[in-house]
Write an enzyme that holds these catalytic residues in place. Sequence first.
Site, PDB file in Angstrom:
ATOM      1  N   CYS A   1       0.823  -1.211   0.000  1.00  0.00           N
ATOM      2  CA  CYS A   1       0.000   0.000   0.000  1.00  0.00           C
ATOM      3  C   CYS A   1       0.858   1.262   0.000  1.00  0.00           C
ATOM      4  O   CYS A   1       1.713   1.421   0.870  1.00  0.00           O
ATOM      5  CB  CYS A   1      -0.901  -0.011   1.227  1.00  0.00           C
ATOM      6  SG  CYS A   1      -1.811   1.524   1.496  1.00  0.00           S
TER       7      CYS A   1
ATOM      8  N   THR B   1      -8.278   0.016   7.067  1.00  0.00           N
ATOM      9  CA  THR B   1      -7.183   0.538   6.264  1.00  0.00           C
ATOM     10  C   THR B   1      -5.829   0.376   6.951  1.00  0.00           C
ATOM     11  O   THR B   1      -5.731   0.248   8.173  1.00  0.00           O
ATOM     12  CB  THR B   1      -7.395   2.042   5.969  1.00  0.00           C
ATOM     13  OG1 THR B   1      -7.353   2.780   7.205  1.00  0.00           O
ATOM     14  CG2 THR B   1      -8.728   2.282   5.285  1.00  0.00           C
TER      15      THR B   1
ATOM     16  N   TYR C   1      -5.669   6.990  -8.725  1.00  0.00           N
ATOM     17  CA  TYR C   1      -6.898   6.273  -8.367  1.00  0.00           C
ATOM     18  C   TYR C   1      -8.109   6.874  -9.070  1.00  0.00           C
ATOM     19  O   TYR C   1      -9.038   6.153  -9.456  1.00  0.00           O
ATOM     20  CB  TYR C   1      -7.096   6.293  -6.845  1.00  0.00           C
ATOM     21  CG  TYR C   1      -6.178   5.355  -6.117  1.00  0.00           C
ATOM     22  CD1 TYR C   1      -6.562   4.054  -5.825  1.00  0.00           C
ATOM     23  CD2 TYR C   1      -4.903   5.767  -5.723  1.00  0.00           C
ATOM     24  CE1 TYR C   1      -5.719   3.180  -5.159  1.00  0.00           C
ATOM     25  CE2 TYR C   1      -4.043   4.909  -5.063  1.00  0.00           C
ATOM     26  CZ  TYR C   1      -4.457   3.614  -4.782  1.00  0.00           C
ATOM     27  OH  TYR C   1      -3.612   2.750  -4.138  1.00  0.00           O
TER      28      TYR C   1
END
Length: 347
Positions: free
Chosen positions: A57, A124, A188
């Site tokens: 990530c 997350t 994104y």
Amino acid sequence: MAERPEHSKGGVYSRKGEEFDRDTRYIATRVKRTVDDGEDAVPVEPDRYRLIAARACPWANRTIIVRRLLGLEDAISLGLPGPTHDADSWTFDLDPGEVDPVLGIHRLKDAYLKRDPHYSRGITVPALVDVTTGAVVTNDYAQMTLDFSTEWTEHHRPGAPDLYPEGLREEIDEVMARIYHDVNNGVYRCGFAGSQEAYEAAYLRLFEALDWLEDRLTLQRYLVGDSITEADVRLFTTLVRFDAVYHGHFKCNRSKLTEMPVLWAYARDLFQTPGFGDTIDFEQIKRHYYLVHTDLNPNQIVPKGPDPVAWLSPHHREELDGSPFGEGTPPGQVRNGERSPNPVELA
């Protein structure tokens, strides 16, 4: 179009009018040197908190880099989930028995539910977990790294760089704001656009920002000042994923990073700086994006390339003014247990 929540690697997002919209409602508790009465904060305390940060990530990768640059390994332990997750949670697939050895959990979600049994937002990474309670303290990744720099100073290693120097903070904040909106989140917005119009708007905005960065870095080695700052960390984690993932998977294909000569040299300069490239695992990065995003890659085929050894080629950025650590020193060797299982090495 009705708002439709989904999971992305940075958290939960929705599509409003076909445009990607990241949910930024993070747990905002801070970890501070001094906590005022009534403040949503807990005190800095070595060995009390565990950083949970998947290598795959980009938002979590920032915290791994900053922790290493500042030498906080002895103060804040590190847990590393595997590169993939389901709609429910990141999991500790890489640990013996698939259980984090400190927290004793298989799913990161359990630490969120310890904080709030009714927690309903994204599970997350990064997340900072209080080892004494097993509960998440914060998942506000942007504030987390700034607090590592400014609130944990008593636990920095000798020679640690000042990643957020007071005299440059206004400029750093301005640069980071554009990098976040147009580059970090911009890729994104391209990849998860719900319409041609939304995609093209995001695409143009992304490459306008990359052209701006190319110009900015032509005559200066780093984004702000003469040494590495938080701004460089935040840009690096997107650039290092660009050709391996974003160029194809997210349709950010006007240019590869390797076709933008200044940014490519800048990115290699950082990659070869201790604390940056030694946190990267391209195999985990590719497995995450290409296996988790089944709406974009339904057959879950993971590409073989590009060859990461190019990241070790000469960059010549040392010919510009500036040095990575200013008057400080580089971090030492990566700790045992924290080395990437797939390091980039010359044959």
